[in-house]
Every structure is written in structure tokens, then in C-alpha cells.
Design a protein around this motif. Structure first.
Motif, PDB file in Angstrom:
ATOM      1  N   ASN A  57      -5.706   7.011  -6.496  1.00  0.00           N
ATOM      2  CA  ASN A  57      -4.534   7.837  -6.142  1.00  0.00           C
ATOM      3  C   ASN A  57      -3.667   8.166  -7.364  1.00  0.00           C
ATOM      4  OD1 ASN A  57      -3.258   5.462  -6.704  1.00  0.00           O
ATOM      5  ND2 ASN A  57      -2.248   5.228  -4.723  1.00  0.00           N
TER       6      ASN A  57
ATOM      7  N   SER B  76       0.832  -1.205   0.000  1.00  0.00           N
ATOM      8  CA  SER B  76       0.000   0.000   0.000  1.00  0.00           C
ATOM      9  C   SER B  76       0.863   1.249   0.000  1.00  0.00           C
ATOM     10  CB  SER B  76      -0.905  -0.011   1.238  1.00  0.00           C
ATOM     11  OG  SER B  76      -1.854   1.026   1.151  1.00  0.00           O
ATOM     12  N   ALA B  77       0.509   2.201  -0.843  1.00  0.00           N
ATOM     13  CA  ALA B  77       1.233   3.475  -0.882  1.00  0.00           C
ATOM     14  C   ALA B  77       0.428   4.568  -0.201  1.00  0.00           C
ATOM     15  CB  ALA B  77       1.511   3.870  -2.332  1.00  0.00           C
ATOM     16  N   THR B  78      -0.886   4.571  -0.429  1.00  0.00           N
ATOM     17  CA  THR B  78      -1.700   5.659   0.115  1.00  0.00           C
ATOM     18  C   THR B  78      -2.763   5.153   1.096  1.00  0.00           C
ATOM     19  OG1 THR B  78      -3.075   5.620  -1.888  1.00  0.00           O
ATOM     20  CG2 THR B  78      -1.313   7.235  -1.825  1.00  0.00           C
ATOM     21  N   GLY B  79      -2.678   3.900   1.477  1.00  0.00           N
ATOM     22  CA  GLY B  79      -3.478   3.417   2.605  1.00  0.00           C
ATOM     23  C   GLY B  79      -4.703   2.592   2.272  1.00  0.00           C
ATOM     24  N   ASN B  80      -5.188   2.611   1.028  1.00  0.00           N
ATOM     25  CA  ASN B  80      -6.414   1.857   0.729  1.00  0.00           C
ATOM     26  C   ASN B  80      -6.219   0.360   0.992  1.00  0.00           C
ATOM     27  OD1 ASN B  80      -7.761   4.145  -0.067  1.00  0.00           O
ATOM     28  ND2 ASN B  80      -7.456   3.844  -2.264  1.00  0.00           N
ATOM     29  N   SER B  81      -5.153  -0.202   0.468  1.00  0.00           N
ATOM     30  CA  SER B  81      -4.949  -1.646   0.620  1.00  0.00           C
ATOM     31  C   SER B  81      -4.583  -1.983   2.072  1.00  0.00           C
ATOM     32  CB  SER B  81      -3.853  -2.119  -0.344  1.00  0.00           C
ATOM     33  OG  SER B  81      -4.141  -1.645  -1.649  1.00  0.00           O
TER      34      SER B  81
ATOM     35  N   GLY C  52      -9.385   2.267  -8.458  1.00  0.00           N
ATOM     36  CA  GLY C  52     -10.253   3.429  -8.558  1.00  0.00           C
ATOM     37  C   GLY C  52     -11.532   3.135  -9.314  1.00  0.00           C
ATOM     38  N   SER C  53     -11.473   2.166 -10.231  1.00  0.00           N
ATOM     39  CA  SER C  53     -12.683   1.857 -10.998  1.00  0.00           C
ATOM     40  C   SER C  53     -12.679   0.455 -11.601  1.00  0.00           C
ATOM     41  CB  SER C  53     -12.879   2.879 -12.122  1.00  0.00           C
ATOM     42  OG  SER C  53     -11.749   2.872 -12.971  1.00  0.00           O
ATOM     43  N   ASN C  54     -11.507  -0.053 -12.030  1.00  0.00           N
ATOM     44  CA  ASN C  54     -11.500  -1.328 -12.756  1.00  0.00           C
ATOM     45  C   ASN C  54     -10.211  -2.097 -12.451  1.00  0.00           C
ATOM     46  OD1 ASN C  54     -11.391  -3.368 -14.736  1.00  0.00           O
ATOM     47  ND2 ASN C  54     -12.611  -2.127 -16.134  1.00  0.00           N
TER      48      ASN C  54
ATOM     49  N   THR D  52      -7.528  -3.471  -4.625  1.00  0.00           N
ATOM     50  CA  THR D  52      -8.161  -2.158  -4.555  1.00  0.00           C
ATOM     51  C   THR D  52      -7.915  -1.458  -5.896  1.00  0.00           C
ATOM     52  OG1 THR D  52      -6.250  -0.976  -3.622  1.00  0.00           O
ATOM     53  CG2 THR D  52      -7.720  -2.058  -2.069  1.00  0.00           C
TER      54      THR D  52
ATOM     55  N   ASP E  70      -2.387   0.028 -13.831  1.00  0.00           N
ATOM     56  CA  ASP E  70      -2.442  -0.223 -15.276  1.00  0.00           C
ATOM     57  C   ASP E  70      -3.239  -1.490 -15.597  1.00  0.00           C
ATOM     58  OD1 ASP E  70      -0.559   1.941 -15.366  1.00  0.00           O
ATOM     59  OD2 ASP E  70       1.001   0.481 -14.857  1.00  0.00           O
ATOM     60  N   PHE E  71      -4.400  -1.605 -14.998  1.00  0.00           N
ATOM     61  CA  PHE E  71      -5.329  -2.734 -15.212  1.00  0.00           C
ATOM     62  C   PHE E  71      -4.737  -4.080 -14.806  1.00  0.00           C
ATOM     63  CE2 PHE E  71      -6.339   0.239 -18.834  1.00  0.00           C
ATOM     64  CZ  PHE E  71      -7.424   0.828 -18.204  1.00  0.00           C
TER      65      PHE E  71
ATOM     66  N   THR F 265      -4.363  -2.067  -7.855  1.00  0.00           N
ATOM     67  CA  THR F 265      -4.320  -2.270  -9.312  1.00  0.00           C
ATOM     68  C   THR F 265      -3.493  -1.149  -9.917  1.00  0.00           C
ATOM     69  OG1 THR F 265      -6.604  -3.054  -9.210  1.00  0.00           O
ATOM     70  CG2 THR F 265      -5.785  -2.352 -11.381  1.00  0.00           C
TER      71      THR F 265
ATOM     72  N   PRO G 106     -11.019   5.436  -3.400  1.00  0.00           N
ATOM     73  CA  PRO G 106     -10.536   6.637  -4.094  1.00  0.00           C
ATOM     74  C   PRO G 106      -9.239   6.376  -4.875  1.00  0.00           C
ATOM     75  CG  PRO G 106     -11.316   7.200  -1.922  1.00  0.00           C
ATOM     76  CD  PRO G 106     -11.334   5.696  -1.981  1.00  0.00           C
TER      77      PRO G 106
HETATM   78  C1  LIG Z   1       0.477   3.780 -11.390  1.00  0.00           C
HETATM   79  C2  LIG Z   1      -0.961   3.596 -11.011  1.00  0.00           C
HETATM   80  C3  LIG Z   1      -1.824   2.954 -11.884  1.00  0.00           C
HETATM   81  C4  LIG Z   1      -3.156   2.759 -11.539  1.00  0.00           C
HETATM   82  N1  LIG Z   1      -3.956   2.062 -12.403  1.00  0.00           N
HETATM   83  C5  LIG Z   1      -5.243   1.823 -12.073  1.00  0.00           C
HETATM   84  C6  LIG Z   1      -6.071   1.060 -12.940  1.00  0.00           C
HETATM   85  O1  LIG Z   1      -5.654   0.544 -13.978  1.00  0.00           O
HETATM   86  N2  LIG Z   1      -7.367   0.892 -12.602  1.00  0.00           N
HETATM   87  C7  LIG Z   1      -7.903   1.440 -11.467  1.00  0.00           C
HETATM   88  O2  LIG Z   1      -9.092   1.280 -11.232  1.00  0.00           O
HETATM   89  N3  LIG Z   1      -7.120   2.130 -10.570  1.00  0.00           N
HETATM   90  C8  LIG Z   1      -5.805   2.332 -10.854  1.00  0.00           C
HETATM   91  N4  LIG Z   1      -4.990   3.017  -9.972  1.00  0.00           N
HETATM   92  C9  LIG Z   1      -5.560   3.469  -8.666  1.00  0.00           C
HETATM   93  C10 LIG Z   1      -5.169   2.546  -7.493  1.00  0.00           C
HETATM   94  O3  LIG Z   1      -5.317   1.196  -7.845  1.00  0.00           O
HETATM   95  C11 LIG Z   1      -6.015   2.805  -6.242  1.00  0.00           C
HETATM   96  O4  LIG Z   1      -6.059   4.149  -5.894  1.00  0.00           O
HETATM   97  C12 LIG Z   1      -5.520   1.951  -5.082  1.00  0.00           C
HETATM   98  O5  LIG Z   1      -6.560   1.769  -4.160  1.00  0.00           O
HETATM   99  C13 LIG Z   1      -4.305   2.526  -4.350  1.00  0.00           C
HETATM  100  O6  LIG Z   1      -3.968   1.667  -3.296  1.00  0.00           O
HETATM  101  P1  LIG Z   1      -3.109   2.100  -2.030  1.00  0.00           P
HETATM  102  O7  LIG Z   1      -3.829   3.286  -1.402  1.00  0.00           O
HETATM  103  O8  LIG Z   1      -3.177   0.917  -1.128  1.00  0.00           O
HETATM  104  O9  LIG Z   1      -1.763   2.434  -2.489  1.00  0.00           O
HETATM  105  C14 LIG Z   1      -3.654   3.232 -10.293  1.00  0.00           C
HETATM  106  C15 LIG Z   1      -2.784   3.889  -9.419  1.00  0.00           C
HETATM  107  C16 LIG Z   1      -1.449   4.072  -9.762  1.00  0.00           C
HETATM  108  C17 LIG Z   1      -0.532   4.772  -8.809  1.00  0.00           C
END
Ligand SMILES: Cc1cc2nc3c(=O)[nH]c(=O)nc-3n(C[C@H](O)[C@H](O)[C@H](O)COP(=O)(O)O)c2cc1C
Ligand code: SF4
Ligand code: SF4
Length: 255
Positions: free
Chosen positions: A121, A6-11, A89-91, A87, A57-58, A55, A119
Motif C-alpha cells: 500500500n 491496519s490501515a488498508t486491511g491486510n493485517s 509488500g516484499s520484505n 504483513t 521502512d523494513f 512493515t 499487496p
Molecule cells: C510507510 C510505509 C512503509 C512501508 N514499508 C515497507 C517495507 O519496508 N517493506 C515492505 O515489504 N512493505 C512495506 N510497506 C507495505 C506494507 O507493509 C503492506 O502493504 C502492509 O500489508 C499494509 O498493511 P495494512 O493493509 O494492514 O495497513 C510499507 C507501507 C507503508 C505505508
């Protein structure tokens, strides 16, 4: 045992939620294992193995995928129940498929997999949503996590989910996006930096070093996790056009 990146806390939030709900208190940060180059993990006596990651880049965040591939998982009992929570943002694209393949090469079957929308990040591309919208997403994530916890506590299997992202898009992302994300060229730091060293401490790839009390990105092996950028207490770090897109840290997590 629960492993999370986790970088920003969601996971991290999901990992802590699951730990409480399943009384599985062995939570291990993959950020720490990666940073400290730990390559062996003993699963002796573990009932469950959970992997919780964002996630990118999908797909499963590439640093996590590479690390899990190289990790020796010792003594996973035949009956171990394994699950993934992704976790996004959408897919979550092909995260599940990638984790399934990695674990299967280690002789571990992925029993269950889940996506939790939270949310986003990824401020290199997208603007942060307004606070109300983010709070609503976090409430909905809690509801989803309650359902997930019940399935995991009961050790139920879930059907494999197909990745619906077109193959060409998956291919182009791997070919062009990831190599550019690994490069550190776009990072910069402004005069608000107080030289606290947090960015160096939390970079899982050990590519930030403080020189004259200012961060320097030393080589092109960035995980693109954006931990440095979002968690800098002075919001002094920028990459590309990210400044205009806001910052995010899961409000329910202590780092
Ligand atoms: C480099 C990068 C690529 C991402 N690609 C996707 C993606 O393909 N699909 C998506 O829904 N979210 C994507 N995200 C959003 C993260 O998956 C999402 O915010 C996640 O919950 C972050 O987790 P963390 O807070 O535990 O670090 C991406 C984020 C980053 C930094
Ligand atoms: S975390 Fe922010 S304030 Fe602290 S050293 Fe890094 S850039 Fe400077
Ligand atoms: S430099 Fe920043 S974005 Fe890149 S791996 Fe380190 S903490 Fe993550």
C-alpha cells in the motif's frame, strides 16, 4: 487475544483469519487503542497473545512499536504463547527483531513470528500492481496463513529469523525517512471531497480535523499509515506524487 494494526486491511484480514482458525475471538484494533490513548491491556487468562501489524521502512510500523513500548500488558500468564505476524509488500526486514525486543522488556517471550506478503500500500513510492497480480498475492497469502494457523493452533515455536537488510540502510531509513513521513506537509485534498468526515474518524493519530467540511492536517505526527488516502470514498486525498500510483483496500475486509 489478537492485537492488530491496519490501515488498508491486510493485517486486519490476517487477524480475522487467525481468529477463526484458532477460535481466539478477542480481536482488538490497535488503531482504536492508539486513537483513544488506551495504555493498559489485561491479558488475564489469555492462552495466546498475537500481534499482527504492517512493515514500514523494513521494520515494525513505528507508531505500533512506540505504542507497544508504552503499553502496560497486565497479567500475562507464564505460559502465554505469543506470536507476531507481519504483513508486507516484499520484505519484513527487522519487524520480528523489534517485536521480540519490545515484548522481552515486558517479560514476554516471542514464541513464533511470520511474514505474510500481501499487496503493497506504499503508494508514496510504488505503483499498485495490476488486479490479477494482487489477487494472486492474496491467494498465496491465504495458503501461507493456513500454514501459520496450524503452527499457532499447536503453539509451536519458530526459529528466530535474521534481518537481512544492510545496517546502513536501516540506519538511513530511521534517520531520514521516518522524520519526513511524520510531517504532513505533502497532504492535499481536491474538489471531489464530500465532507463525509471518514478521514478524521479513521486517523489513528487524531491529526485530521474537518474545517468547513474539508480535512486539515493539523500537526506533524503522521503514522504514514495512508488510511486516509486509500480509504477516502472519493479518492480526494493526495500526498506527494501518490495520485499516479493508484489506491488499495484489501477486498476481503469490511471496515
Ligand atoms: C510507510 C510505509 C512503509 C512501508 N514499508 C515497507 C517495507 O519496508 N517493506 C515492505 O515489504 N512493505 C512495506 N510497506 C507495505 C506494507 O507493509 C503492506 O502493504 C502492509 O500489508 C499494509 O498493511 P495494512 O493493509 O494492514 O495497513 C510499507 C507501507 C507503508 C505505508
Ligand atoms: S474521507 Fe475523503 S470525502 Fe470524506 S471528508 Fe475526508 S477527504 Fe473528504
Ligand atoms: S494523516 Fe492519514 S496517513 Fe497520517 S496517520 Fe492519519 S490517517 Fe494515517
Amino acid at each position: 487475544m489478537i492485537l492488530y494494526f491496519s490501515a488498508t486491511g491486510n493485517s486486519k484480514y490476517c487477524a480475522e483469519f487467525l481468529a477463526k482458525a484458532t477460535s481466539d475471538n478477542k480481536i482488538i484494533s490497535l488503531n482504536d487503542l492508539i486513537k483513544n490513548n488506551v495504555r493498559v491491556l489485561d491479558c488475564e487468562g489469555e492462552e495466546r497473545l498475537g500481534i499482527i501489524a504492517p512493515t514500514y521502512d523494513f521494520d515494525l510500523a513505528y507508531t505500533v512499536a512506540d505504542f507497544l513500548e508504552s503499553l502496560e500488558i497486565k497479567n500475562p500468564g507464564k505460559e502465554i504463547y505469543s506470536y507476531g505476524i507481519f504483513t508486507c509488500g516484499s520484505n519484513s526486514g527487522n519487524t520480528e527483531g523489534t517485536l521480540r525486543e519490545i515484548l522481552s522488556r515486558k517479560g514476554i517471550r516471542l514464541n513464533a513470528a511470520f511474514t505474510v506478503i500481501m499487496p503493497d500500500n506504499y503508494v508514496l513510492m510504488f505503483k499498485q500492481k495490476n488486479p490479477e497480480a494482487k489477487n494472486k498475492m492474496l491467494d498465496e497469502a491465504d495458503e501461507k496463513l493456513k500454514e501459520i494457523s496450524e503452527i499457532i493452533a499447536a503453539k509451536k515455536d519458530t526459529p528466530a529469523r535474521k534481518n537481512k537488510i544492510p545496517k546502513i540502510l536501516m540506519w538511513a531509513t530511521k534517520k531520514f525517512m521516518i522524520p519526513s513521513q511524520k510531517k504532513v506537509k505533502g497532504f492535499s485534498v481536491n474538489e471531489n471531497c464530500i465532507g463525509c468526515g471518514l478521514c478524521e474518524k479513521i486517523c489513528p493519530m487524531n491529526i485530521i480535523k474537518l474545517e468547513n467540511n474539508r480535512p486539515v492536517w493539523t500537526h506533524d505526527n503522521c503514522a504514514c499509515c495512508l488510511a486516509c488516502l486509500h480509504r477516502c470514498p472519493k479518492q480526494a486525498i493526495n500526498r506527494g506524487k501518490s495520485f499516479k500510483n493508484g489506491r488499495y483496500i484489501n477486498p476481503n475486509v469490511d471496515f
